[in-house]
Scaffold this motif. Structure first.
Motif, PDB file in Angstrom:
ATOM      1  N   THR A  17     -22.441  67.862 -13.200  1.00  0.00           N
ATOM      2  CA  THR A  17     -22.525  66.593 -13.923  1.00  0.00           C
ATOM      3  C   THR A  17     -21.438  65.612 -13.483  1.00  0.00           C
ATOM      4  OG1 THR A  17     -21.232  67.585 -15.738  1.00  0.00           O
ATOM      5  CG2 THR A  17     -23.630  67.586 -15.951  1.00  0.00           C
ATOM      6  N   GLY A  18     -20.252  66.129 -13.138  1.00  0.00           N
ATOM      7  CA  GLY A  18     -19.197  65.253 -12.636  1.00  0.00           C
ATOM      8  C   GLY A  18     -19.586  64.587 -11.323  1.00  0.00           C
ATOM      9  N   SER A  19     -20.272  65.332 -10.468  1.00  0.00           N
ATOM     10  CA  SER A  19     -20.732  64.773  -9.196  1.00  0.00           C
ATOM     11  C   SER A  19     -21.870  63.784  -9.414  1.00  0.00           C
ATOM     12  CB  SER A  19     -21.198  65.905  -8.267  1.00  0.00           C
ATOM     13  OG  SER A  19     -20.164  66.845  -8.060  1.00  0.00           O
ATOM     14  N   ILE A  20     -22.803  64.149 -10.303  1.00  0.00           N
ATOM     15  CA  ILE A  20     -23.940  63.271 -10.578  1.00  0.00           C
ATOM     16  C   ILE A  20     -23.475  61.936 -11.125  1.00  0.00           C
ATOM     17  CG2 ILE A  20     -25.936  62.962 -12.119  1.00  0.00           C
ATOM     18  CD1 ILE A  20     -26.534  65.926 -11.783  1.00  0.00           C
ATOM     19  N   ASN A  21     -22.425  61.944 -11.928  1.00  0.00           N
ATOM     20  CA  ASN A  21     -21.938  60.719 -12.555  1.00  0.00           C
ATOM     21  C   ASN A  21     -21.619  59.639 -11.537  1.00  0.00           C
ATOM     22  OD1 ASN A  21     -19.117  59.323 -13.901  1.00  0.00           O
ATOM     23  ND2 ASN A  21     -20.995  59.332 -15.101  1.00  0.00           N
ATOM     24  N   THR A  22     -20.852  59.991 -10.511  1.00  0.00           N
ATOM     25  CA  THR A  22     -20.500  59.007  -9.473  1.00  0.00           C
ATOM     26  C   THR A  22     -21.679  58.722  -8.554  1.00  0.00           C
ATOM     27  OG1 THR A  22     -18.174  59.707  -9.501  1.00  0.00           O
ATOM     28  CG2 THR A  22     -18.945  58.545  -7.538  1.00  0.00           C
ATOM     29  N   LEU A  23     -22.431  59.769  -8.184  1.00  0.00           N
ATOM     30  CA  LEU A  23     -23.565  59.589  -7.269  1.00  0.00           C
ATOM     31  C   LEU A  23     -24.666  58.737  -7.890  1.00  0.00           C
ATOM     32  CD1 LEU A  23     -23.761  63.217  -5.822  1.00  0.00           C
ATOM     33  CD2 LEU A  23     -23.073  61.162  -4.577  1.00  0.00           C
ATOM     34  N   ALA A  24     -24.913  58.929  -9.198  1.00  0.00           N
ATOM     35  CA  ALA A  24     -25.946  58.136  -9.868  1.00  0.00           C
ATOM     36  C   ALA A  24     -25.550  56.664  -9.930  1.00  0.00           C
ATOM     37  CB  ALA A  24     -26.189  58.679 -11.275  1.00  0.00           C
ATOM     38  N   ALA A  25     -24.264  56.396 -10.186  1.00  0.00           N
ATOM     39  CA  ALA A  25     -23.787  55.010 -10.219  1.00  0.00           C
ATOM     40  C   ALA A  25     -23.922  54.356  -8.849  1.00  0.00           C
ATOM     41  CB  ALA A  25     -22.336  54.970 -10.689  1.00  0.00           C
ATOM     42  N   LEU A 261     -36.973  53.124 -10.762  1.00  0.00           N
ATOM     43  CA  LEU A 261     -36.032  54.161 -10.329  1.00  0.00           C
ATOM     44  C   LEU A 261     -34.589  53.810 -10.691  1.00  0.00           C
ATOM     45  CD1 LEU A 261     -37.262  55.433  -6.832  1.00  0.00           C
ATOM     46  CD2 LEU A 261     -37.049  56.746  -8.949  1.00  0.00           C
ATOM     47  N   ILE A 262     -34.313  52.500 -10.835  1.00  0.00           N
ATOM     48  CA  ILE A 262     -32.967  52.097 -11.248  1.00  0.00           C
ATOM     49  C   ILE A 262     -32.666  52.656 -12.635  1.00  0.00           C
ATOM     50  CG2 ILE A 262     -31.446  50.137 -11.745  1.00  0.00           C
ATOM     51  CD1 ILE A 262     -33.054  48.486  -9.769  1.00  0.00           C
ATOM     52  N   ALA A 263     -33.676  52.644 -13.507  1.00  0.00           N
ATOM     53  CA  ALA A 263     -33.493  53.196 -14.852  1.00  0.00           C
ATOM     54  C   ALA A 263     -33.159  54.680 -14.789  1.00  0.00           C
ATOM     55  CB  ALA A 263     -34.755  52.974 -15.682  1.00  0.00           C
ATOM     56  N   LEU A 264     -33.778  55.406 -13.839  1.00  0.00           N
ATOM     57  CA  LEU A 264     -33.483  56.825 -13.674  1.00  0.00           C
ATOM     58  C   LEU A 264     -32.034  57.036 -13.253  1.00  0.00           C
ATOM     59  CD1 LEU A 264     -34.541  59.744 -13.623  1.00  0.00           C
ATOM     60  CD2 LEU A 264     -35.213  59.375 -11.242  1.00  0.00           C
ATOM     61  N   ALA A 265     -31.544  56.190 -12.341  1.00  0.00           N
ATOM     62  CA  ALA A 265     -30.147  56.286 -11.900  1.00  0.00           C
ATOM     63  C   ALA A 265     -29.197  56.005 -13.057  1.00  0.00           C
ATOM     64  CB  ALA A 265     -29.891  55.309 -10.753  1.00  0.00           C
ATOM     65  N   LEU A 266     -29.502  54.984 -13.861  1.00  0.00           N
ATOM     66  CA  LEU A 266     -28.649  54.652 -15.004  1.00  0.00           C
ATOM     67  C   LEU A 266     -28.685  55.764 -16.052  1.00  0.00           C
ATOM     68  CD1 LEU A 266     -29.465  50.859 -15.501  1.00  0.00           C
ATOM     69  CD2 LEU A 266     -27.511  51.865 -14.334  1.00  0.00           C
ATOM     70  N   LEU A 267     -29.866  56.342 -16.272  1.00  0.00           N
ATOM     71  CA  LEU A 267     -29.977  57.449 -17.218  1.00  0.00           C
ATOM     72  C   LEU A 267     -29.168  58.653 -16.738  1.00  0.00           C
ATOM     73  CD1 LEU A 267     -31.293  58.505 -19.810  1.00  0.00           C
ATOM     74  CD2 LEU A 267     -33.227  59.296 -18.421  1.00  0.00           C
ATOM     75  N   GLY A 268     -29.188  58.891 -15.430  1.00  0.00           N
ATOM     76  CA  GLY A 268     -28.382  59.978 -14.863  1.00  0.00           C
ATOM     77  C   GLY A 268     -26.900  59.750 -15.089  1.00  0.00           C
ATOM     78  N   ASN A 269     -26.475  58.491 -14.966  1.00  0.00           N
ATOM     79  CA  ASN A 269     -25.073  58.158 -15.183  1.00  0.00           C
ATOM     80  C   ASN A 269     -24.678  58.350 -16.645  1.00  0.00           C
ATOM     81  OD1 ASN A 269     -22.505  57.158 -14.494  1.00  0.00           O
ATOM     82  ND2 ASN A 269     -23.075  55.082 -15.068  1.00  0.00           N
TER      83      ASN A 269
END
Length: 372
Positions: A17-25, A261-269
């Motif tokens: 989750t720590g990696s996903i946080n930066t990668l999703a942003a 897909l932008i919403a998916l990235a924001l949801l991941g963040n």
């Protein structure tokens, strides 16, 4: 002692989750879509809206906290200690620091690579150490001063790697330099936040999830309200939206409508920051604070590897050197070298005597709320 499956799961969850946080942003930043009113396609550059989403994720930690309290009270013998009365306004100054630092970092992420962004965040060690000496009266050990010096060297190496790689990326050299400086400036604010929390908040023994959630609440409400004046404040070339204002939340929602897909990235963040905070606190409680620091450093390597794999960055050997030096600085500052020295018989004997003398002179004490 071998880790249990539960401990392994917590460590994996924190790293993931720590990696996903930066990668999703960064994934959201890389999208381009048309905006409102038929404006032409442009990059999704909405750092303040992304920061609002991150605080929403932190705010959700309050829900997790009350869920844990509810579950604990249903047990025959509750294990959670009743929380002491405190004013939630204690969290307002740290939340303002968090809000400012996070917003600056999201602005900087638009200007530099995800791996450099994560590596340069390691500079918080320098400012936290200096501020703790100045305002908390703490005395740093020699290894911690060495850790700060090694971290400075690592930052120089990472900066040189960024200058070298700016020719191969979409970011201009001026953007890369500005982005790197903004990240380091943000760490000064993050260090102030940590000092404020230690000086005024931790003595109240607030549960870490409640602390994160309360700060998230203040950050979410204040920054969400600030989006209104930001819609009208001109920012010129500094802005990435067509209206050239500090933030255009309406344009962001229009872009999301054109590119879901932008919403998916924001949801991941948003979701990853909530799970990351929960996993980090649990790792400290179930394993150790040292393990949490190591996992936090390892996610930099994961972010860099993923960025290379998806083509966001090109390989440069200086980044490996910079990451290694920064990791060494963090290890020295956090005392990871001590277990290695403790294996030496002479050192064990000396350390035991020193610990006994220190216990007689100062008394045994533990940091309040040490797991946060």
């Amino acid at each position: 002692m071998a880790w249990s499956r539960y401990q392994l799961g917590l460590a994996a969850l924190m790293l993931l989750t720590g990696s996903i946080n930066t990668l999703a942003a960064k994934w959201a930043d890389n999208f381009s879509a048309a905006g409102c009113g038929g404006t032409e396609e442009h990059g999704f550059q909405h750092p303040f809206l992304q920061a609002v989403g991150m605080f929403l994720g932190e705010f959700s930690c309050l829900g997790v906290f009350y869920l844990l309290v509810w579950r604990d009270r249903r047990r025959p013998e509750p294990s959670m200690a009743p929380s002491q009365p405190f004013s939630p306004l204690l969290f307002l100054p740290p939340a303002l620091c968090d809000m400012t630092g996070t917003s600056i970092m999201y602005v900087a992420l638009n200007m530099t690579s995800a791996s450099s962004f994560q590596m340069l965040r390691g500079s918080v060690i320098i400012f936290t150490g200096l501020l703790s000496v100045a305002f908390l009266g703490r005395k740093l050990e020699l290894s911690q001063w060495l850790g700060i010096l090694v971290t400075i060297v690592g930052l120089v190496v990472v900066g040189l790697a960024d200058l070298h790689s700016s020719h191969d990326q979409k970011h201009k050299l001026s953007e890369v330099i500005t982005g790197d400086l903004l990240i380091i400036m943000a760490q000064v604010i993050v260090a102030i936040q940590m000092v404020l929390e230690e000086k005024f908040v931790y003595k109240h023994d607030v549960h870490p999830l409640r602390a994160v959630g309360t700060e998230g609440f203040f950050g979410f409400v204040i920054l969400a309200l600030l989006l209104v004046p930001m819609y009208y404040i001109p920012a010129g070339s500094f802005s990435g939206n067509p209206r050239r204002t500090l933030e255009d939340a309406l344009d962001a929602f229009c872009q999301i409508g054109h590119r879901p897909l932008i919403a998916l990235a924001l949801l991941g963040n948003i979701s990853s920051i909530a799970f990351f905070n929960f996993a980090g606190i649990s790792v400290t409680k179930e394993i150790s604070a040292t393990t949490r620091m190591v996992l936090d450093s390892l996610r930099t390597l994961v972010i860099w590897a993923v960025s290379l794999a998806v083509g966001w960055e090109t390989f440069h050997g200086l980044e490996i050197l910079g990451f290694g030096v920064l990791l060494m600085g963090a290890a020295l500052y956090n005392g990871l070298h001590q277990p290695l020295f403790a294996r030496l018989p002479r050192h064990v004997e000396e350390a035991g005597g020193a610990a006994e003398r220190e216990g007689l002179l100062r008394g045994e004490s533990t940091a309040i709320n040490s797991e946060s």
